[in-house]
Design a protein around this motif. Sequence first.
Motif, mmCIF file in Angstrom:
data_model
loop_
_atom_site.group_PDB
_atom_site.id
_atom_site.type_symbol
_atom_site.label_atom_id
_atom_site.label_comp_id
_atom_site.label_asym_id
_atom_site.label_seq_id
_atom_site.Cartn_x
_atom_site.Cartn_y
_atom_site.Cartn_z
ATOM 1 N N LYS A 409 30.325 -24.143 -10.994
ATOM 2 C CA LYS A 409 29.901 -23.815 -9.628
ATOM 3 C C LYS A 409 30.106 -24.978 -8.636
ATOM 4 C CE LYS A 409 28.369 -19.816 -10.956
ATOM 5 N NZ LYS A 409 29.048 -18.569 -10.525
ATOM 6 N N ALA A 410 30.861 -26.039 -9.001
ATOM 7 C CA ALA A 410 31.011 -27.212 -8.147
ATOM 8 C C ALA A 410 31.682 -26.864 -6.822
ATOM 9 C CB ALA A 410 31.804 -28.294 -8.875
ATOM 10 N N TYR A 411 32.618 -25.962 -6.824
ATOM 11 C CA TYR A 411 33.341 -25.588 -5.611
ATOM 12 C C TYR A 411 33.269 -24.087 -5.399
ATOM 13 C CZ TYR A 411 35.204 -30.306 -5.974
ATOM 14 O OH TYR A 411 35.330 -31.665 -6.045
ATOM 15 N N ALA A 412 32.130 -23.505 -5.796
ATOM 16 C CA ALA A 412 32.022 -22.043 -5.789
ATOM 17 C C ALA A 412 31.876 -21.483 -4.385
ATOM 18 C CB ALA A 412 30.841 -21.606 -6.656
ATOM 19 N N ASP A 413 31.262 -22.255 -3.474
ATOM 20 C CA ASP A 413 31.117 -21.728 -2.115
ATOM 21 C C ASP A 413 31.676 -22.744 -1.098
ATOM 22 O OD1 ASP A 413 29.115 -23.706 -1.680
ATOM 23 O OD2 ASP A 413 27.631 -22.375 -2.593
ATOM 24 N N PHE A 414 31.729 -22.314 0.128
ATOM 25 C CA PHE A 414 32.375 -23.110 1.188
ATOM 26 C C PHE A 414 31.596 -24.390 1.478
ATOM 27 C CE2 PHE A 414 33.401 -24.129 5.601
ATOM 28 C CZ PHE A 414 34.790 -24.095 5.568
ATOM 29 N N ALA A 415 30.254 -24.311 1.447
ATOM 30 C CA ALA A 415 29.435 -25.485 1.747
ATOM 31 C C ALA A 415 29.646 -26.583 0.720
ATOM 32 C CB ALA A 415 27.970 -25.098 1.823
#
Length: 653
Positions: A409-415
């Motif tokens: 999940k390190a780069y799972a969302d934009f934030a």
Amino acid sequence: MNNLLLSALVFLALHKASNCNQHLQKCLLNIIEKHFEQSNTIAVLHNSEKSNNIKHNQLHDDLAISFSQIENDIIKNLYKTECFPLNIINSEREVSGNIRPVVVDKYEGYIFISRHQEHSFVIQDFEQQILKLKNNKQWDPYSKVIATANVRSFTKQLAEDVFALFWKWNVINIIVVMPAADVENYVIVNGSKEVAMFSIYAWFPFTSQCQCGETQKAIVLDTWVLNDNEMLFLYNVSLFNQRIPRMLNGCPLLISIFEFPPMVVKDKSGNFESGIDMKLINELTRRNNMSIVFIEQTDGTYWGVELGNGSWNGVTGDVMNSQTDIAMGNWYYRCHVIDSIECIIPYLVDEARWFIPCAKPYPRWASLTRVFKLSLWLGFLASFIAVVVIMYFVVRVNNQISAESAANKAYADFAKCCLNFWAIILEESSSNNPPKVFVIRTMFITWVIYCWAINTVYQTYLTSFLVDPGLQHQLSSEEEMLTSGINYGIPSTMLALFPELNSKQYHKHIICDDFTECQDRVGLKGNLVLFFSRINMDYVSASRYMDGNGKSSVCIFDEVYSKQLVSMPVQKGSFLLERMNQVSMHAMEGGFLDHWWNEIKYMSTLTSANKFNTPSGEYIKLTLNHLQSAFYFLFIGCALSLITFIFEIMFQL
């Protein structure tokens, strides 16, 4: 019966006048031939018109007619010699003979002739002749002057009054030819009896101690005598010798003056003490044993401006009106346009030019952002946004394909993408376990290398900008100055010297007659451009606007507006002209002017040295002032963090 008696008196007077006039004619011709250089022009002045306020009797009118004949005879005989070109001034009628006006720059001498007999009328007549002549460019008070009149009963007082009259216009080299006190007196020379016909009077205004030109005592230099029908001078001495001694016995020299460094500088007690002009004047008074009397110009007119009717105010007006002998204070040569004064030989060259504030350093708080230009910062921001967006979509697509990578999940969302890539920019730790996907890890390492390169360049130049933030834009031309919107000031005396500064091009100028205030606005506040003297501004910059590194806060354009010759004005005909020329020439030839100027500027710099900040030297210790930009951004970050924290609490509640 009365008419017969009057006619007899007129006949006897005319007969005697005719004989006397013949002797006067020969006397004047002898003086001219002996004491005037041939081929040089002589001006003959006389008023043939009768004053309306003078009542003449029949005897006076007839004698005047007789005397007018001698004027014509003198002119005719001078013309016949073919040695002396003549100009007849104020003549009622032309003299017979082929006489034409001669155009010359200066006259060799002047012959003033008055037809009047009475004492007061003679003085009035001579004064009218001088007033008509003094406005002529050819008027030269240094020339030889002969004055004579149609008097029959002569007193010594008349000669003294003539000297006093001509002294008003600084005429010293003058003799008065008048009938001897008693023509019937005989003088015995070598056993022979000679009749004294005419006495030659002269004066020496500075001979007596403490007189200083105030005395007009007439002295008989020589006598024109008749001996066995032969006419000659009794002593045959020089009639136009030196009238003013070299040593003047402490006579005062009146000087119009105002403080204008480095030409005239006051000491702490307010006395005029030093300066280039002061040194020249001190040398003049030392050589001639004169005392100094300063008349300070306090009304703010300084050098003066023309008042429209040929008169001036300021120190120029003081000299023109004979209130002072000489003026000083970086006076620009103007004797080619002002005929009523004379100027000593120019001894300095000044520059009239624009003086501008030097470019100020950029504020240190802007050092963090000035390393890169705005275009590079925008490019860097665009790169960051582009990488974040691309990374976000790559990770999202990859998570839909692979279940293993979706668990990371390190780069799972934009934030999270934004925070991780921002951490790389700040060289802080980021997620050390990106998805084990070639594309993702390739983008990650690419961004790391890019940020490493940018940070290396940024940190390399950041220290330089912290130590020396650089200078803002510097005005470089007059055209740029006029379009920049900055205020520019011109002293009213400069406007008088350079009328073109009143043109439409400079219509927004302000008047700067308070020199100190305007100079401080240029050198300290940096909100004014000043049109002024280069010599003065160089001195003021060295004394008030210099830092510890020897850099002035006043700058100049490359172009010079005008070069001006520096001189001193004296009264027209003043004997000081020649003596002051000698002093200035010796000072220039000996190199004293440059030496004095360098000495004055050096001493001025030393006087203000206690105000200098100590130069930093080769190495500089960083202080809070150097790092103020970092603290500004720290405080801004803390404030934003606090505001964000408060908003989070508010929304959670």
